[in-house]
Motif scaffolding. Structure first.
Motif, mmCIF file in Angstrom:
data_model
loop_
_atom_site.group_PDB
_atom_site.id
_atom_site.type_symbol
_atom_site.label_atom_id
_atom_site.label_comp_id
_atom_site.label_asym_id
_atom_site.label_seq_id
_atom_site.Cartn_x
_atom_site.Cartn_y
_atom_site.Cartn_z
ATOM 1 N N TRP A 84 -8.096 -111.619 -38.028
ATOM 2 C CA TRP A 84 -9.000 -110.481 -37.839
ATOM 3 C C TRP A 84 -8.358 -109.176 -38.333
ATOM 4 O O TRP A 84 -9.002 -108.386 -39.030
ATOM 5 C CB TRP A 84 -9.360 -110.382 -36.363
ATOM 6 N N PHE A 85 -7.090 -108.970 -37.996
ATOM 7 C CA PHE A 85 -6.410 -107.734 -38.397
ATOM 8 C C PHE A 85 -6.202 -107.681 -39.907
ATOM 9 O O PHE A 85 -6.513 -106.683 -40.563
ATOM 10 C CB PHE A 85 -5.072 -107.631 -37.668
ATOM 11 N N PHE A 131 -7.047 -105.630 -45.246
ATOM 12 C CA PHE A 131 -6.722 -105.861 -46.656
ATOM 13 C C PHE A 131 -7.836 -106.544 -47.447
ATOM 14 O O PHE A 131 -7.810 -106.495 -48.683
ATOM 15 C CB PHE A 131 -5.454 -106.714 -46.765
ATOM 16 N N LEU A 132 -8.769 -107.213 -46.792
ATOM 17 C CA LEU A 132 -9.772 -107.983 -47.512
ATOM 18 C C LEU A 132 -11.151 -107.336 -47.516
ATOM 19 O O LEU A 132 -12.076 -107.893 -48.104
ATOM 20 C CB LEU A 132 -9.895 -109.405 -46.928
ATOM 21 N N LEU A 140 -15.693 -107.497 -39.322
ATOM 22 C CA LEU A 140 -15.347 -108.873 -39.015
ATOM 23 C C LEU A 140 -15.099 -108.994 -37.520
ATOM 24 O O LEU A 140 -14.258 -108.299 -36.956
ATOM 25 C CB LEU A 140 -14.107 -109.291 -39.804
ATOM 26 N N GLU A 141 -15.833 -109.861 -36.856
ATOM 27 C CA GLU A 141 -15.738 -110.019 -35.413
ATOM 28 C C GLU A 141 -14.547 -110.907 -35.060
ATOM 29 O O GLU A 141 -14.316 -111.931 -35.699
ATOM 30 C CB GLU A 141 -17.030 -110.641 -34.865
ATOM 31 N N TRP A 142 -13.821 -110.525 -34.009
ATOM 32 C CA TRP A 142 -12.710 -111.358 -33.558
ATOM 33 C C TRP A 142 -13.210 -112.707 -33.093
ATOM 34 O O TRP A 142 -12.553 -113.732 -33.327
ATOM 35 C CB TRP A 142 -11.951 -110.663 -32.420
ATOM 36 N N ASN A 143 -14.366 -112.736 -32.439
ATOM 37 C CA ASN A 143 -14.929 -114.008 -31.977
ATOM 38 C C ASN A 143 -15.180 -114.954 -33.144
ATOM 39 O O ASN A 143 -14.996 -116.169 -33.028
ATOM 40 C CB ASN A 143 -16.231 -113.770 -31.217
ATOM 41 N N TYR A 144 -15.614 -114.389 -34.272
ATOM 42 C CA TYR A 144 -15.849 -115.231 -35.435
ATOM 43 C C TYR A 144 -14.538 -115.803 -35.968
ATOM 44 O O TYR A 144 -14.494 -116.963 -36.387
ATOM 45 C CB TYR A 144 -16.554 -114.426 -36.529
ATOM 46 N N CYS A 145 -13.481 -115.006 -35.959
ATOM 47 C CA CYS A 145 -12.179 -115.512 -36.402
ATOM 48 C C CYS A 145 -11.710 -116.662 -35.512
ATOM 49 O O CYS A 145 -11.112 -117.629 -35.999
ATOM 50 C CB CYS A 145 -11.150 -114.384 -36.386
ATOM 51 N N HIS A 180 -11.396 -111.236 -52.219
ATOM 52 C CA HIS A 180 -10.066 -111.830 -52.421
ATOM 53 C C HIS A 180 -9.689 -112.757 -51.266
ATOM 54 O O HIS A 180 -8.529 -112.824 -50.864
ATOM 55 C CB HIS A 180 -9.001 -110.739 -52.591
ATOM 56 N N THR A 181 -10.672 -113.461 -50.735
ATOM 57 C CA THR A 181 -10.400 -114.388 -49.632
ATOM 58 C C THR A 181 -9.589 -115.603 -50.086
ATOM 59 O O THR A 181 -9.113 -116.365 -49.245
ATOM 60 C CB THR A 181 -11.725 -114.866 -49.004
#
Length: 295
Positions: free
Chosen positions: A168-169, A174-175, A192-197, A261-262
């Motif tokens: 998440w961080f 960076f992305l 970007l949700e932490w729950n999703y990560c 850039h994933t």
């Protein structure tokens, strides 16, 4: 004497006189929370009952427990059928699972799951496999319980929290796409949700559970033999599990329309391949795991 006829007359309302219609008791249904509207079991309850039920999940100072946690205590709202579908296709075709996220985003306005069924099933799978490992190789009841707690709480949840927080961080820092104001028809710029990560970790961990908790358990008598083939087979099993973990993670982050850039998420894969080749010269991952868990 003539009989006088009586003809009733209907008075018409004046232009400025409001017409009062009779109240319809069914014209204003009781407001229902969106949490319960999808479940017929709760949709017919009186308003007071629903409010009391909701207030039991509300913390001090108006803090509301997340829906995904509240649904753990409401078994009728869990959707295990969809969770089983996701488990199957994460093994067969992971991209199909992540394509369904677009529909979830459109209907729920969130990328993360609001249903804990997948996590519950995966935790149950890990618990059962840990019990099998404990009965076969652990000593005593306490040893079995410690092994089960370690595999579920440390291997799965604690590691997942660390990886999800790091993902998440790093992804948000960076992305994120460099073009500010870029709007997407589904997600917009978005965060970007932490729950999703954490969901991405759970999806990826499924293959680790299948390879290292199930297949390794079945093949363990062969994998622990003192020959090069056992080292090759065991280390290959670990390589496949770890590489597949990062591939599914890549699919998860690559689905986000506001990330770029994933492909950098796949960077550990060639590093793992190099370490795998080096390990074939005498280092057994399986024996190292057995020594760590069972001494």
């Amino acid at each position: 004497m003539t009989r006088r006829s009586f003809t009733p007359t209907l008075s018409t309302p004046q232009a400025n006189t409001p017409v009062v219609e009779p109240a319809n008791p069914y014209s204003h249904p009781l407001p229902m929370s969106s949490d319960y509207s999808t479940n017929s079991r709760f949709s017919g309850r009186p308003r007071g009952t629903v409010n009391r039920f909701r207030s039991s999940f509300q913390g001090p100072s108006g803090f509301k427990i997340p829906l995904v946690i509240r649904r753990v205590f409401r078994p009728p709202t869990l959707d295990f059928e969809t969770a089983i579908w996701e488990i199957f296709y994460l093994i067969v075709s992971p991209t199909k699972v992540y394509k369904s996220l677009y529909y979830h985003k459109q209907t729920k306005n969130t990328w993360a799951r609001d249903d804990p069924s997948f996590v519950i099933l995966l935790s149950a799978f890990i618990t059962v496999s840990a019990l099998a490992w404990g009965l076969a190789y652990a000593s005593g009841v306490m040893g079995i319980l410690k092994l089960m707690l370690y595999m579920v709480l440390v291997d799965f949840f604690a590691t997942g929290i660390i990886i999800a927080t790091a993902g998440w961080f790093l992804a948000n820092k960076f992305l994120k796409q460099s073009k500010r104001g870029l709007m997407n028809s589904i997600g917009g710029e978005g965060e970007l949700e932490w729950n999703y990560c954490f969901d991405v970790h759970c999806n990826s961990f499924l293959v680790i559970w299948l390879c290292l908790y199930v297949i390794q358990f079945i093949l363990l008598p062969v994998l622990t033999k003192n020959n090069w083939f056992s080292i090759f087979l065991g280390n290959t099993l670990y390589l496949v599990a770890l590489c597949y973990y990062f591939v599914i993670s890549f699919y998860g982050y690559n689905t986000m329309p506001f990330l770029e850039h994933t492909e950098l998420i796949l960077l550990p894969v060639p590093i793992l391949c190099i370490l795998y080749v080096i390990s074939l010269f005498g280092f057994s991952m399986v024996k190292t795991m057995v020594h760590q868990y069972f001494g």
